[in-house]
Design a protein around this motif. Structure first.
Motif: not given
Length: 192
Positions: A10-16, A35-38, A60-61
């Protein structure tokens, strides 16, 4: 602390999703891992529990974003070619799509990033693009027509985004809708 596999997925999908929005708005190459993670509200260290590198994130994106586009095209409620493509023209060629790249299709924003990427990334892009093309071909009755329409849609958004005047942006979108419609009206596979 160990997380359940569902949490990690779920977290991976949210990050994507969040990274995709940023990449489409600001550019993938122009945005660092920090920047992505912030934007996702996690530390840069958390990034490496999901992706081995920034290049892995790009792969993955691409899959994630093109799957989203494919799902939208597949969920078009129309079956006949004319109604199907009309729905896509009205959904895709909009001022909102021009003004909010983060919410739109990845083709106008990430294709240039993919063009500079490694072969593996290009193959992932190509695989996903071909799935979308097959769906357009199925509805339009022509592989060539499908390529032309996909390219015209993405190109119209890309060109309109480069203009600053909202009136000009709308003119670009309307002109492309008009030309696509005129062509499709004269194309027997679609107009029947």
């Amino acid at each position: 602390m160990r997380y359940k596999p569902e949490y990690k997925q779920k977290k991976r999908q949210e990050l994507l999703t969040i990274s995709g929005q940023i990449a489409k708005k600001d550019g993938f190459a122009a945005t660092g891992v920090d920047g992505f993670m912030k934007a996702a509200g996690v530390t840069s260290g958390a990034f490496y529990s999901h992706f081995s590198s920034k290049q892995e994130l790009l792969k993955a994106l691409i899959e994630h974003e093109l799957q989203h586009s494919f799902d939208m095209w597949q969920n078009n409620p129309h079956d006949n070619a004319q109604d199907w493509i009309e729905f896509e023209l009205d959904r895709y060629l909009t001022p909102a799509h021009v003004q909010h790249p983060e919410q739109g299709c990845s083709l106008p924003t990430l294709a240039s990033e993919v063009a500079r990427a490694d072969q593996d990334t290009k193959l992932i892009y190509e695989t996903e693009l071909l799935r979308g093309h097959a769906l357009f071909s199925q509805h339009l009755g022509s592989e060539e027509l499908a390529w032309a329409i996909i390219c015209q849609l993405a190109g119209a958004i890309l060109i309109a985004r480069a203009a600053t005047d909202p009136h000009l942006q709308k003119n670009i979108l309307d002109a492309n809708k008009m030309i696509i419609r005129q062509y499709l009206d004269s194309h027997p596979a679609v107009s029947t």
